[in-house]
Design a protein around this motif. Sequence first.
Motif, PDB file in Angstrom:
ATOM      1  N   ARG B 183       0.827  -1.204   0.000  1.00 59.94           N
ATOM      2  CA  ARG B 183       0.000   0.000   0.000  1.00 59.94           C
ATOM      3  C   ARG B 183       0.862   1.256   0.000  1.00 59.94           C
ATOM      4  O   ARG B 183       1.980   1.258   0.497  1.00 59.94           O
ATOM      5  CB  ARG B 183      -0.913  -0.009   1.226  1.00 59.94           C
ATOM      6  N   ASN B 184       0.305   2.282  -0.595  1.00 57.85           N
ATOM      7  CA  ASN B 184       0.941   3.585  -0.634  1.00 57.85           C
ATOM      8  C   ASN B 184       1.220   4.070   0.805  1.00 57.85           C
ATOM      9  O   ASN B 184       0.372   3.934   1.676  1.00 57.85           O
ATOM     10  CB  ASN B 184      -0.055   4.534  -1.311  1.00 57.85           C
ATOM     11  N   THR B 185       2.394   4.639   1.017  1.00 54.06           N
ATOM     12  CA  THR B 185       2.750   5.075   2.377  1.00 54.06           C
ATOM     13  C   THR B 185       2.783   6.602   2.503  1.00 54.06           C
ATOM     14  O   THR B 185       3.297   7.122   3.488  1.00 54.06           O
ATOM     15  CB  THR B 185       4.124   4.499   2.775  1.00 54.06           C
ATOM     16  N   ASP B 186       2.227   7.304   1.506  1.00 57.04           N
ATOM     17  CA  ASP B 186       2.325   8.770   1.522  1.00 57.04           C
ATOM     18  C   ASP B 186       1.746   9.400   2.792  1.00 57.04           C
ATOM     19  O   ASP B 186       2.307  10.364   3.318  1.00 57.04           O
ATOM     20  CB  ASP B 186       1.676   9.384   0.262  1.00 57.04           C
ATOM     21  N   ASN B 187       0.643   8.832   3.307  1.00 64.67           N
ATOM     22  CA  ASN B 187       0.020   9.467   4.486  1.00 64.67           C
ATOM     23  C   ASN B 187       0.750   9.134   5.793  1.00 64.67           C
ATOM     24  O   ASN B 187       0.377   9.636   6.849  1.00 64.67           O
ATOM     25  CB  ASN B 187      -1.459   9.095   4.598  1.00 64.67           C
ATOM     26  N   LEU B 188       1.777   8.287   5.730  1.00 61.53           N
ATOM     27  CA  LEU B 188       2.588   8.038   6.919  1.00 61.53           C
ATOM     28  C   LEU B 188       3.931   8.779   6.830  1.00 61.53           C
ATOM     29  O   LEU B 188       4.717   8.778   7.768  1.00 61.53           O
ATOM     30  CB  LEU B 188       2.847   6.537   7.099  1.00 61.53           C
ATOM     31  N   GLU B 189       4.184   9.367   5.668  1.00 62.35           N
ATOM     32  CA  GLU B 189       5.457  10.067   5.475  1.00 62.35           C
ATOM     33  C   GLU B 189       5.306  11.577   5.493  1.00 62.35           C
ATOM     34  O   GLU B 189       6.220  12.299   5.876  1.00 62.35           O
ATOM     35  CB  GLU B 189       6.086   9.641   4.143  1.00 62.35           C
ATOM     36  N   TYR B 190       4.117  12.077   5.048  1.00 63.50           N
ATOM     37  CA  TYR B 190       3.926  13.536   4.956  1.00 63.50           C
ATOM     38  C   TYR B 190       2.755  13.998   5.816  1.00 63.50           C
ATOM     39  O   TYR B 190       1.966  13.232   6.250  1.00 63.50           O
ATOM     40  CB  TYR B 190       3.720  13.948   3.496  1.00 63.50           C
TER      41      TYR B 190
END
Lengths: 227, 190
Positions: B183-190
Amino acid sequence: MVSGLLILFCLASTQVLGQNSYRSGLLPTINLNQKLKQDWRINYQWQSRWIMAEGLFSEPAEKRWAYSLSDLSIVVSKKVQGNKGLALGFLTRFVGDEQRFRLLQQYTSVEKFPTFRLGHRIRADQTWGAKDAATFRLRYRLSLDVPLNGATTNPNELYFKLNHEYLMALESNDFSLEIRMVPMIGLFLTDNNKLETGLDYRYDKVGSSKSRHSFWWAVNWYYSFGN
Amino acid sequence: MRAFLILSIFLSSTASLLAQVKYEKEYRIKGEQVPTEAKAFIDKLTFQRSIKWYKEESLTATTYEAKTKRNGQKYSIEFDSTGLIEDIEIQIKWVSIGEAVRASMDQALSRAYKKYRLIKIQRQWTGSAEDLVQAVQARSAGEQIQLRYEIIIKGKSETGWQWYEITFSDTGKLLSSKRIILRNTDNLEY
């Protein structure tokens, strides 16, 4: 846990709170993530702050609705070993007619467990502007992402996210600590399209007589595209 | 059948050729939503710990999965859409696999990837319902049970680091490899 107790202690003490300031408002964020080849990515972010109320806890609430500032940032990152990332970025802050600039460097790691994901982020940033002294910060953020229905989040399902962050800042030889706690509910539209909303609580200048508590109603939109 | 075997052997020699994509939608369900055959099988195993039930939908099939623990080991028992037992997977440590088998697996993985890291190792038992019940109770598989190893790795190839689910035979021969879509991890990185 320790910070949680500290926050509770401070919130329970009206004497301490009486001298502390607060502010509350709206914090909308748009995150656009462009996927490139070879695990390179670019993150474009816009974030704005709108004040609804601010003042001292000891005084009657001063309610007002006012635009505060906007941040625009671009962060270039490279994924390494599948679940880790190194990134460099630049941010511009617009506050009235003043502009501030920030350079940032970050390391991220996301671990996948059977029923949740855990993210770690270590970020360093350096901020400067024409009127203020330069600020150097080192921050660590722990993020938890838990599906609210089953072992994984599927399209049109909700998830719970919790961010907990510590920020150490150095400005003109003054050291300060800020703690953030951000519980959010997210709507997983697709893997590339997510909406989140919740409370973004910030406790700035922890332990100081000039402590400030910020309560933002955050609304985040994450959209990924490309490759 | 013979043609299928030849094809399997040919394909297993090159992991990259075999690499498929693994799409799965897994969600928690209540015991009442599970086929009675599957529940009856689990009852025979007399697990002490509670059972968590999941329904898994992939591109090709719908399956049910019971997850629990026994003696510190994680058990995952998979059933088909009608509740018939498909296999039992038990999470194990790399060192608990025989040295010769480990060496064979390591050789196959080193050939397929520039670098790799082990994430999860499972022993997979397939057989008749009666034989599987006996194997779980005895904590050891008899000759009637087909033993395989299902391994999750992080592997580095020309396209960078990816996660894979790889199946090995009991002798350490690479049988199949599926790329896991993370899964995309964008919401845990930014």
